[in-house]
Write an enzyme that holds these catalytic residues in place. Structure first.
Site, PDB file in Angstrom:
ATOM      1  N   CYS A 108      40.299  11.000   0.637  1.00  0.00           N
ATOM      2  CA  CYS A 108      40.856  11.762  -0.489  1.00  0.00           C
ATOM      3  C   CYS A 108      42.373  11.855  -0.377  1.00  0.00           C
ATOM      4  O   CYS A 108      42.895  12.655   0.420  1.00  0.00           O
ATOM      5  CB  CYS A 108      40.212  13.149  -0.519  1.00  0.00           C
ATOM      6  SG  CYS A 108      40.869  14.221  -1.800  1.00  0.00           S
ATOM      7  N   CYS A 130      43.896  15.213  -1.337  1.00  0.00           N
ATOM      8  CA  CYS A 130      43.709  16.251  -0.323  1.00  0.00           C
ATOM      9  C   CYS A 130      44.645  16.031   0.862  1.00  0.00           C
ATOM     10  O   CYS A 130      45.225  16.976   1.380  1.00  0.00           O
ATOM     11  CB  CYS A 130      42.275  16.231   0.220  1.00  0.00           C
ATOM     12  SG  CYS A 130      41.015  16.139  -1.036  1.00  0.00           S
ATOM     13  N   ASP A 131      44.775  14.798   1.316  1.00  0.00           N
ATOM     14  CA  ASP A 131      45.412  14.543   2.618  1.00  0.00           C
ATOM     15  C   ASP A 131      46.732  13.776   2.562  1.00  0.00           C
ATOM     16  O   ASP A 131      47.414  13.661   3.583  1.00  0.00           O
ATOM     17  CB  ASP A 131      44.431  13.762   3.517  1.00  0.00           C
ATOM     18  CG  ASP A 131      43.165  14.555   3.779  1.00  0.00           C
ATOM     19  OD1 ASP A 131      43.240  15.794   3.769  1.00  0.00           O
ATOM     20  OD2 ASP A 131      42.105  13.939   3.978  1.00  0.00           O
TER      21      ASP A 131
HETATM   22  P1  FAD Z   1      29.524  19.432  -1.470  1.00  0.00           P
HETATM   23  O1  FAD Z   1      30.659  20.102  -0.804  1.00  0.00           O
HETATM   24  O2  FAD Z   1      29.314  17.982  -1.264  1.00  0.00           O
HETATM   25  O3  FAD Z   1      28.201  20.233  -1.068  1.00  0.00           O
HETATM   26  C1  FAD Z   1      26.942  19.735  -1.412  1.00  0.00           C
HETATM   27  C2  FAD Z   1      25.889  20.661  -0.833  1.00  0.00           C
HETATM   28  O4  FAD Z   1      24.613  20.271  -1.342  1.00  0.00           O
HETATM   29  C3  FAD Z   1      25.768  20.621   0.682  1.00  0.00           C
HETATM   30  O5  FAD Z   1      25.685  21.939   1.175  1.00  0.00           O
HETATM   31  C4  FAD Z   1      24.455  19.888   0.925  1.00  0.00           C
HETATM   32  O6  FAD Z   1      23.797  20.312   2.136  1.00  0.00           O
HETATM   33  C5  FAD Z   1      23.664  20.302  -0.301  1.00  0.00           C
HETATM   34  N1  FAD Z   1      22.549  19.402  -0.623  1.00  0.00           N
HETATM   35  C6  FAD Z   1      22.557  18.058  -0.783  1.00  0.00           C
HETATM   36  N2  FAD Z   1      21.311  17.605  -1.034  1.00  0.00           N
HETATM   37  C7  FAD Z   1      20.493  18.694  -1.044  1.00  0.00           C
HETATM   38  C8  FAD Z   1      19.090  18.882  -1.208  1.00  0.00           C
HETATM   39  N3  FAD Z   1      18.255  17.848  -1.420  1.00  0.00           N
HETATM   40  N4  FAD Z   1      18.594  20.150  -1.139  1.00  0.00           N
HETATM   41  C9  FAD Z   1      19.408  21.215  -0.944  1.00  0.00           C
HETATM   42  N5  FAD Z   1      20.749  21.085  -0.756  1.00  0.00           N
HETATM   43  C10 FAD Z   1      21.273  19.838  -0.799  1.00  0.00           C
HETATM   44  N6  FAD Z   1      38.934  19.095  -1.779  1.00  0.00           N
HETATM   45  C11 FAD Z   1      39.973  19.934  -1.920  1.00  0.00           C
HETATM   46  O7  FAD Z   1      40.075  20.609  -2.943  1.00  0.00           O
HETATM   47  N7  FAD Z   1      40.923  20.052  -0.933  1.00  0.00           N
HETATM   48  C12 FAD Z   1      40.865  19.361   0.243  1.00  0.00           C
HETATM   49  O8  FAD Z   1      41.746  19.461   1.094  1.00  0.00           O
HETATM   50  C13 FAD Z   1      39.770  18.477   0.415  1.00  0.00           C
HETATM   51  N8  FAD Z   1      39.648  17.740   1.541  1.00  0.00           N
HETATM   52  C14 FAD Z   1      38.574  16.922   1.702  1.00  0.00           C
HETATM   53  C15 FAD Z   1      38.446  16.200   2.896  1.00  0.00           C
HETATM   54  C16 FAD Z   1      37.348  15.385   3.087  1.00  0.00           C
HETATM   55  C17 FAD Z   1      37.222  14.634   4.379  1.00  0.00           C
HETATM   56  C18 FAD Z   1      36.357  15.268   2.068  1.00  0.00           C
HETATM   57  C19 FAD Z   1      35.166  14.385   2.294  1.00  0.00           C
HETATM   58  C20 FAD Z   1      36.485  15.944   0.880  1.00  0.00           C
HETATM   59  C21 FAD Z   1      37.587  16.788   0.686  1.00  0.00           C
HETATM   60  N9  FAD Z   1      37.753  17.501  -0.488  1.00  0.00           N
HETATM   61  C22 FAD Z   1      38.814  18.365  -0.638  1.00  0.00           C
HETATM   62  C23 FAD Z   1      36.791  17.370  -1.582  1.00  0.00           C
HETATM   63  C24 FAD Z   1      35.788  18.549  -1.547  1.00  0.00           C
HETATM   64  O9  FAD Z   1      35.252  18.655  -0.248  1.00  0.00           O
HETATM   65  C25 FAD Z   1      34.670  18.316  -2.555  1.00  0.00           C
HETATM   66  O10 FAD Z   1      35.220  18.073  -3.833  1.00  0.00           O
HETATM   67  C26 FAD Z   1      33.771  19.562  -2.616  1.00  0.00           C
HETATM   68  O11 FAD Z   1      33.268  19.885  -1.355  1.00  0.00           O
HETATM   69  C27 FAD Z   1      32.596  19.336  -3.577  1.00  0.00           C
HETATM   70  O12 FAD Z   1      31.875  20.516  -3.590  1.00  0.00           O
HETATM   71  P2  FAD Z   1      30.342  20.571  -4.055  1.00  0.00           P
HETATM   72  O13 FAD Z   1      29.923  21.972  -3.853  1.00  0.00           O
HETATM   73  O14 FAD Z   1      30.215  19.958  -5.387  1.00  0.00           O
HETATM   74  O15 FAD Z   1      29.562  19.587  -3.071  1.00  0.00           O
END
Ligand code: FAD
Length: 319
Positions: free
Chosen positions: A136, A139-140
């Site tokens: 990302c 982000c970084d």
């Molecule tokens: P996710 O964070 O992907 O969470 C998904 C959840 O769903 C998890 O808890 C998982 O266990 C659950 N899940 C999946 N399948 C199932 C299932 N079958 N049953 C029940 N639960 C399930 N964004 C920023 O704004 N700033 C940053 O600095 C930043 N840094 C990042 C660094 C890295 C290395 C990465 C990979 C991403 C970064 N991001 C950052 C992006 C950010 O992490 C994502 O946009 C955000 O986490 C998405 O949130 P979400 O809740 O949609 O999904």
């Protein structure tokens, strides 16, 4: 034996989208059940430093931010359950969800299962995750000011990340395995303009074969050029490697149940709200699982909030 739990609203996912949805749903007296999935806290738990969460002026680790969100969820009448959903039946109402541990029956569901970035599959990638490897640039990128970095990929994301990074870092090496970009023409044109000032250097027909570094992070990569027919290898000195070869949305268990597009869940985007409703009334989706463009914690949280408000309206009309 599996226990059956009933709820007005079940939220799948413990990342920013799921947590925000849970906070809003519990403050609306809906007593939500949040199912964490196996990646408790979601993608943010993989990153050391978050600098773009508004109000958090002292840097916070992704893990700490998610721990705080979970505490916030538990402050209200929400139940957080450590389980992973393996199948769903959204064709009959109330909806049924089968987890590894329990069964769930619910009047409404918010899907916030996120996505996972694709990686190259090199062993060294694991060593340097969070120590030079990123998926990302927004982000970084800031951490690599005035340094040299490489971006891997040839689609829209790779070109956008290259353009974005070129305004921050010293030099960007764009490494693409193909001989032409699959990105939109307008992005390729912008890239071509930027190449002239030598901030961006492109390598076509190239694959990264190895990543080298030390305790402070990445120092160089080994690249193999596969065209013309002779194979050549060379090294590039970089501090950061941005892998932009796509994301895989966590939607496998929903594919035969609701409408998706390129694996992402389709939402209705109706004129007067109800933005997060999927093809089935009562099933809402939020966060990275519906978003192949922005993919940020704050955009995920924002749509988690919208999903909870949409679900609240839906449930009020059910009575
Ligand atoms: P996710 O964070 O992907 O969470 C998904 C959840 O769903 C998890 O808890 C998982 O266990 C659950 N899940 C999946 N399948 C199932 C299932 N079958 N049953 C029940 N639960 C399930 N964004 C920023 O704004 N700033 C940053 O600095 C930043 N840094 C990042 C660094 C890295 C290395 C990465 C990979 C991403 C970064 N991001 C950052 C992006 C950010 O992490 C994502 O946009 C955000 O986490 C998405 O949130 P979400 O809740 O949609 O999904």
């Amino acid at each position: 034996m599996k226990i059956t739990k009933n709820s007005k609203i079940i939220i799948l996912g413990s990342g920013p989208a799921g947590c925000t949805a849970a906070i809003y749903a519990s403050r609306a007296n809906l007593n939500p059940i949040l199912i964490t999935g196996t990646n408790i806290g979601g993608q943010l738990t993989n990153t050391d430093q978050i600098e773009n969460w508004p109000g958090e002026i002292n840097d916070i680790t992704g893990l700490d931010l998610m721990k705080r969100m979970h505490k916030h969820v538990c402050k209200f009448d929400a139940t957080m359950i450590s389980d992973n959903i393996i199948s769903v039946d959204f064709q009959n109402h109330p909806f049924r969800l089968t987890g590894e541990k329990n069964e769930y029956i619910s009047d409404s569901v918010i899907i916030a299962t996120g996505s996972n970035p694709r990686y190259l599959g090199l062993k060294s990638e694991k060593i340097f995750k969070g120590k030079g490897i990123s998926t990302c640039a927004i982000c970084d990128g800031f951490f690599y000011r005035n340094r040299n970095v490489a971006v891997i990929g040839g689609g829209n994301t790779a070109i956008e990340e290259t353009l974005y990074l070129s305004n921050i870092v010293n030099k960007v090496y764009l490494i693409h395995r193909g001989s032409t970009f699959s990105a939109e023409k307008i992005l390729v044109q912008r890239l071509k303009k930027k190449i002239q000032n030598k901030k961006i250097i492109i390598y076509f027909n190239c694959n990264v074969k190895e990543i080298f570094g030390d305790s402070s992070g990445i120092t160089e990569i080994l690249v193999m050029q596969t065209n013309p027919k002779i194979l050549t290898t060379f090294k590039i000195k970089i501090s950061g490697l941005f892998i932009a070869i796509g994301h895989v949305p966590n939607t496998d268990i929903f594919l035969n149940q609701i409408e998706t597009q390129n694996g992402y869940i389709k939402t209705m985007h109706k004129e007067h709200g109800n933005f997060t409703q999927t093809s089935i009334p009562g099933i809402f989706a939020a966060g990275d699982v519906i978003d192949h463009v922005y993919k940020q914690a704050i955009t995920s949280s924002a749509s988690g909030c919208m999903a909870a408000l949409d679900a609240e309206k839906y449930l009020a009309n059910l009575l």
